[in-house]
Design an enzyme around this catalytic site. Sequence first.
Site, short mmCIF file in Angstrom:
data_model
loop_
_atom_site.label_atom_id
_atom_site.label_comp_id
_atom_site.label_asym_id
_atom_site.label_seq_id
_atom_site.Cartn_x
_atom_site.Cartn_y
_atom_site.Cartn_z
CD GLU A 1 -1.37 5.35 10.09
OE1 GLU A 1 -2.19 5.48 9.16
OE2 GLU A 1 -0.73 4.52 10.40
CD GLU B 1 -2.30 2.07 13.97
OE1 GLU B 1 -2.15 1.93 12.73
OE2 GLU B 1 -3.18 2.81 14.28
C1 FCB Z 1 -2.95 2.28 9.69
C2 FCB Z 1 -4.34 2.82 10.51
C3 FCB Z 1 -5.12 1.62 11.11
C4 FCB Z 1 -4.99 0.34 10.43
C5 FCB Z 1 -3.51 -0.09 10.04
C6 FCB Z 1 -3.66 -1.20 9.29
O1 FCB Z 1 -2.92 3.03 8.79
O2 FCB Z 1 -4.05 3.90 11.41
O3 FCB Z 1 -6.35 2.02 11.39
O4 FCB Z 1 -5.86 0.34 9.33
O5 FCB Z 1 -3.22 0.84 9.28
#
Ligand code: FCB
Length: 453
Positions: A168, A350
């Site tokens: 990110e 994620e």
């Molecule tokens: C993302 C991050 C991760 C976590 C989630 C909820 O932006 O990559 O580390 O904090 O959000």
Amino acid sequence: MPVDPAAFPPDFRWGAATASYQIEGAAHEDGRGESVWDRFSATPGKVRNGDTGEVACDFYHRFAGDVGLMADLGLDAFRFSIAWPRVLPEGRGRVNQAGLDFYDRLVDELLAHEIEPFATLFHWDTPQALEDAGGWPVRETAEAFAEYAEIVAARLGDRVRHWMTHNEPWVYAWIGHSWGDHAPGRTSEPDAVAAAHHLLLSHGWAVEAIRRAAPGAQVGITLSLSHAYAASDTPEDEAAAWEIDGGTNRWFLDPIFRGAYPADLLERNKLVAPLVHDGDLEAMGAPLDFLGVNYYFRHVVSAGADGPRLVRDPEAPQTDMGWEVYPDGLHALLTRLAEEYAPPAIYVTENGAAFGDVRVHDGRVHDPERTAYLQSHVTAVGRAVAAGVPVKGYFVWSLLDNFEWAHGYAKRFGIVYIDYPTLERVPKDSFYWYRDFIGSRPRQPAPAPVAAG
Ligand code: FCB
């Protein structure tokens, strides 16, 4: 509608994700250097409740037990990140073998349980020494990152096949350098643009470095992507949505997949132009083996007097982060990525949700909202797969409750509950749902016998 595991190809990987600073603890052990998150969380007023990652989930000492939990869960893959200041306490130069040894042990433990390691090289814990020397707004940090990538890939690349350079970069660049809500806590838009450029550049250099050190590696990057919807079909709202899409999604996707920054963001182009050296865009556009997608929510955008405005339907379901639950946004995003950017493969690296979990009298944690969130998003991924989008795996964020950056320990994303005073691990109901889901998929066909002679 219950999600059908048979909707996914047999080699689809089911995983869970974590990040070094959020779970490891052991902040001063075995020669680890200081990171920007150590400094930031020790600064009064920056993190809720004064929480820090000093102990976190103590994964550094408890990883073998946690890998046991992953094996009970039936995971195919585990995504973790490597703490740069464990490996290079000053960011460059002297290598701390004890830091590398930790990841060596972790990888071996995973492989002993037939869990495939997916390693991220940078999940925001920049060595403080590099921040002091100018941080990501300076080009030298990109050079340092490429050196670090090569060192780690040389040590682990015989066993780790899947690598992500960055996690990110939009969040690290903007929330950390323009908004000031994350480490390193800067509040300068030019710094954010410069940091993003050097993150992208270092990504390209690291792709080369990893392939050099670990031939055959599958290399990608993880981006935070939110599909941007116009609040109405007026041209003004459509243009506002396109602008938000540009600032968050295309600013990263276009250089990586098209070798150019999006031309429509005029102000930002002015800021980045002096930083772009000959060859930078070619480096940033190095062909990738996969794209990692982190998806949590969509954007709904309308045109405001001072530019685009993010709007919210107050009736829409939301998580404990105040993020709208909108699984169709993941389907729309995956379909669009395949159509417009055509990555050879996509992993959802994620996806998950925070809710205000409590451990009740029966000792368990009942989290039906999280199970529903995961089910609906997995279903959205399944629809994308059925439409031909090359999604190869899905990672729940997160395996464990953990240090949620500026929110400290107040937001719980885990499918395993952490009782912070004792560090006891308590699988939540969503853990058992995920375990049953993974366990109910059709069996992989047995490998064809190898002909003798
Ligand atoms: C993302 C991050 C991760 C976590 C989630 C909820 O932006 O990559 O580390 O904090 O959000």
